[in-house]
Design a protein around this motif. Structure first.
Motif, PDB file in Angstrom:
ATOM      1  N   ILE A 115       0.864  -1.149  -0.026  1.00  0.00           N
ATOM      2  CA  ILE A 115       0.038  -0.072   0.137  1.00  0.00           C
ATOM      3  C   ILE A 115       0.969   1.325   0.073  1.00  0.00           C
ATOM      4  O   ILE A 115       0.451   2.110  -0.688  1.00  0.00           O
ATOM      5  CB  ILE A 115      -0.969   0.079   1.265  1.00  0.00           C
ATOM      6  N   LEU A 116       1.934   1.289   0.763  1.00  0.00           N
ATOM      7  CA  LEU A 116       2.899   2.346   0.841  1.00  0.00           C
ATOM      8  C   LEU A 116       3.451   2.600  -0.368  1.00  0.00           C
ATOM      9  O   LEU A 116       3.349   4.068  -0.848  1.00  0.00           O
ATOM     10  CB  LEU A 116       3.831   2.163   1.949  1.00  0.00           C
ATOM     11  N   THR A 117       3.835   1.911  -1.059  1.00  0.00           N
ATOM     12  CA  THR A 117       4.720   1.856  -2.283  1.00  0.00           C
ATOM     13  C   THR A 117       3.518   2.461  -3.395  1.00  0.00           C
ATOM     14  O   THR A 117       3.848   3.483  -4.320  1.00  0.00           O
ATOM     15  CB  THR A 117       5.157   0.752  -2.883  1.00  0.00           C
ATOM     16  N   VAL A 118       2.260   1.758  -3.458  1.00  0.00           N
ATOM     17  CA  VAL A 118       1.463   2.197  -4.433  1.00  0.00           C
ATOM     18  C   VAL A 118       0.771   3.581  -4.041  1.00  0.00           C
ATOM     19  O   VAL A 118       0.609   4.469  -5.128  1.00  0.00           O
ATOM     20  CB  VAL A 118       0.194   1.056  -4.658  1.00  0.00           C
ATOM     21  N   GLN A 119       0.682   3.731  -2.943  1.00  0.00           N
ATOM     22  CA  GLN A 119       0.140   5.087  -2.570  1.00  0.00           C
ATOM     23  C   GLN A 119       1.152   6.231  -2.982  1.00  0.00           C
ATOM     24  O   GLN A 119       0.919   7.315  -3.844  1.00  0.00           O
ATOM     25  CB  GLN A 119      -0.270   5.308  -1.037  1.00  0.00           C
ATOM     26  N   ALA A 120       2.487   6.102  -2.637  1.00  0.00           N
ATOM     27  CA  ALA A 120       3.419   7.389  -2.836  1.00  0.00           C
ATOM     28  C   ALA A 120       3.779   7.235  -4.384  1.00  0.00           C
ATOM     29  O   ALA A 120       3.593   8.428  -5.106  1.00  0.00           O
ATOM     30  CB  ALA A 120       4.708   7.102  -2.096  1.00  0.00           C
ATOM     31  N   MET A 121       3.787   6.132  -4.804  1.00  0.00           N
ATOM     32  CA  MET A 121       4.259   6.064  -6.406  1.00  0.00           C
ATOM     33  C   MET A 121       3.001   6.738  -7.229  1.00  0.00           C
ATOM     34  O   MET A 121       3.066   7.157  -8.142  1.00  0.00           O
ATOM     35  CB  MET A 121       4.820   4.802  -7.017  1.00  0.00           C
ATOM     36  N   GLY A 122       1.978   5.981  -6.952  1.00  0.00           N
ATOM     37  CA  GLY A 122       0.659   6.365  -7.550  1.00  0.00           C
ATOM     38  C   GLY A 122       0.385   7.896  -7.582  1.00  0.00           C
ATOM     39  O   GLY A 122      -0.220   8.209  -8.649  1.00  0.00           O
ATOM     40  N   ARG A 123       0.621   8.533  -6.437  1.00  0.00           N
ATOM     41  CA  ARG A 123       0.401   9.885  -6.319  1.00  0.00           C
ATOM     42  C   ARG A 123       1.301  10.506  -7.364  1.00  0.00           C
ATOM     43  O   ARG A 123       0.967  11.611  -8.107  1.00  0.00           O
ATOM     44  CB  ARG A 123       0.707  10.277  -5.002  1.00  0.00           C
ATOM     45  N   MET A 124       2.695  10.246  -7.331  1.00  0.00           N
ATOM     46  CA  MET A 124       3.583  10.578  -8.597  1.00  0.00           C
ATOM     47  C   MET A 124       3.186  10.398  -9.895  1.00  0.00           C
ATOM     48  O   MET A 124       3.289  11.230 -10.618  1.00  0.00           O
ATOM     49  CB  MET A 124       5.108  10.128  -8.091  1.00  0.00           C
ATOM     50  N   MET A 125       2.744   9.290 -10.230  1.00  0.00           N
ATOM     51  CA  MET A 125       2.450   8.975 -11.497  1.00  0.00           C
ATOM     52  C   MET A 125       1.130   9.525 -11.928  1.00  0.00           C
ATOM     53  O   MET A 125       0.903   9.830 -13.116  1.00  0.00           O
ATOM     54  CB  MET A 125       2.402   7.357 -11.489  1.00  0.00           C
ATOM     55  N   ALA A 126       0.150   9.784 -11.020  1.00  0.00           N
ATOM     56  CA  ALA A 126      -1.068  10.662 -11.177  1.00  0.00           C
ATOM     57  C   ALA A 126      -0.667  12.006 -11.633  1.00  0.00           C
ATOM     58  O   ALA A 126      -1.340  12.370 -12.690  1.00  0.00           O
ATOM     59  CB  ALA A 126      -1.861  10.604  -9.990  1.00  0.00           C
TER      60      ALA A 126
END
Lengths: 254, 274
Positions: A115-126
């Motif tokens: 979750i931590l990875t997807v949350q932080a990287m998802g924010r960046m990729m979004a």
């Protein structure tokens, strides 16, 4: 119409592979590279058998650490077109009897860490407005492991019939749907890959039993891993999000 | 002569249930009580459960016992199983309905921005505690070579969020982002797979494990707008009532479900079939 085969190319794309030290990691990295991507890695240990553009030590512990990963990725990679999170393929402690602290520690690393990875990287990729997130797991995400496949290899039975294994491996199947709901309107996708065991990595007795139950009469190869991750990473799958793709020779289709 | 109805009987069977006094858990408790089970109710407060326990026992003519339970405290969980098994002599069914929402955690501006303390607390008190509890129930049932475990999964362990259901001003936090909490999806998804994994393990010992996966419950907290939009996405055109789970819980817990294991069964009025 342009030759659609070019849409499979990862040439000019930057990929970050997290948790590449776990099962399938080297094959995922090599596969992305073979399709033309530049690959950076992050995890608890560098991978020595395949090259990487750069490595970030990352232990799936906190939001601060995940934010640091995203900041590092932005600084060193510029753009992250592909994120592969492979932590769910970590070894869970063998056997069925564990105390609560052991259960919790493993669940925090794998499930909380994902979750931590997807949350932080998802924010960046979004914020970038594009990107493909791929969560890597094995076929235990879709079916229970079959005790009969382990007759003749009790050590492997202890490993695969570990208390947390199914919970960890399966925690991405609905998460990719959930994450796809956030990422979609930002031009990003989220999918999972569920691999069969790779040929040559288990005792012969297990491999024979698995193949006997499989529809395509062999185990997974590095080429199978490469082809699947390339497909989900590339523009050939731009309209595919929220799926778990079994890469298993039909094992879970029975 | 064989009577199908007898298969549903829980007479003489020791059943431990968590979260059995509210919502779907209450629907489960009533079914098990009607079937004559010897019921142990895991209770965060034995004192506050007293009236419910006495009333249920008198009404249904069964033995009902409240046992102390704190889902956030592993020692309390260990003690609860010890108490129940010592008192009953066996554990024939374990029904886990309780889910804790840790209150001491903060979230960011949107559900996507879940704080790591909230992630940690949810993984600990839901995922890890559930695995721990099933392991303890399972260990006793393996000794007995019999038993049935039923865990509450969720529709949200089977499908993603229908954003449109939340495009309502007063529920705007969901609608603004499109995806709900990370931890619920990850926990329930993990559970879905783990039910199959655990069934593979326990099957050889004659122990069964299944999950029921309910959809939205019609409760006092449900807004009319949400109920209307959600209901349109179900085939039966309504939210669930707590007793909608009763029949399935009893089937899975009793010998009526003797050949059922490794299942994640939606109870959702057809929501996931649309």
């Amino acid at each position: 119409m342009q030759n659609f085969l070019t849409s499979f190319s990862l040439s000019g794309k930057n990929a970050l592979v997290v948790g590449g030290e776990h099962a399938y990691g080297p094959e995922l990295i090599a596969g992305l590279q073979a399709a033309g991507a530049r690959v950076w890695t992050a995890g608890s240990a560098p991978i020595t058998d395949v090259p990487s553009e750069g490595f970030f030590p990352y232990h799936h512990t906190s939001a601060d650490e995940a934010d640091a990963l995203a900041a590092w990725a932005k600084d060193t990679m510029g753009t992250v077109d592909v994120l592969v999170e492979n932590v769910l393929n970590m070894d869970t402690a063998p056997g069925w009897d564990h105390d609560f602290d052991s259960i919790n520690a493993q669940a925090q690393t794998a499930m909380g860490g994902m979750i931590l990875t997807v949350q932080a990287m998802g924010r960046m990729m979004a914020a970038q407005g594009h990107g493909s997130v791929i969560l890597s797991t094995d076929y235990g995400a879709l079916v229970g492991y079959d005790p009969h496949n382990y007759e003749g290899c009790p050590e492997l039975y202890q490993r695969d019939f570990s208390l947390l294994r199914g919970y960890v491996r399966g925690s991405c199947v609905n998460y990719v749907r959930q994450a796809a709901g956030f990422l979609g309107e930002h031009g990003c996708r989220c999918n999972a890959l569920a691999f069969a065991p790779m040929a040559g990595k288990q005792p012969q007795a297990f491999e024979d039993a698995f193949v006997a139950h499989n529809q395509i009469k062999r185990l997974a190869t590095a080429e199978d891993i490469a082809a699947a991750v390339t497909f989900l990473a590339s523009d050939a799958s731009v309209y595919i999000t929220g799926i778990t793709l079994p890469v298993d020779g039909g094992y879970t289709a029975k | 002569m064989f009577n199908t109805y007898d298969l549903f009987s829980m007479k003489g069977k020791n059943v431990l249930i968590t979260g059995g006094r509210v919502m779907y858990g209450l629907g489960a408790t009533m079914a098990l009580a009607d079937a004559g089970a010897n019921l142990y109710l895991a209770s965060h407060s034995v004192e506050s459960a007293r009236e419910f326990v006495e009333q249920l026992s008198a009404e249904k003519g069964i033995k009902v016992t409240a046992v102390p339970f704190d889902q956030g405290d592993p020692a309390s969980i260990d003690a609860m199983f010890k108490t129940v098994i010592a008192d009953g002599g066996s554990l024939d069914a374990f029904i886990h309905c309780s889910r804790t929402i840790p209150s001491s955690t903060k979230n960011g501006p949107t559900p996507w921005d879940t704080g790591d303390d909230a992630i940690e607390a949810n993984v600990r008190t839901n995922s890890a505690a559930t695995i721990h509890m099933v392991q303890l129930a399972g260990a006793q049932m393996v000794k007995q070579r019999s038993g049935s475990i039923v865990v509450f999964g969720s529709m949200m362990g089977l499908i993603g969020v229908e954003k449109h259901n939340y495009d309502i001003p007063e529920q705007g936090t969901f609608g603004a982002v499109g995806a709900g909490g990370h931890t619920y999806a990850v926990d329930k998804s993990g559970l879905t797979a783990w039910i199959r994994h655990a069934a593979s393990y326990y099957g050889q010992y004659g122990v069964r494990i299944n999950a029921v996966c309910p959809g939205g419950l019609n409760s006092h907290r449900t807004s009319e707008d949400f109920a209307r939009q959600y209901s349109k996405h179900t085939q039966l055109g309504r939210l669930a009532n707590q007793e909608d789970v009763s029949g399935l819980i009893l089937t899975l817990a009793s010998d009526a479900g003797a050949y059922l294991t490794g299942l994640n069964i939606p109870i959702d009025g057809g929501y996931t079939a649309l």
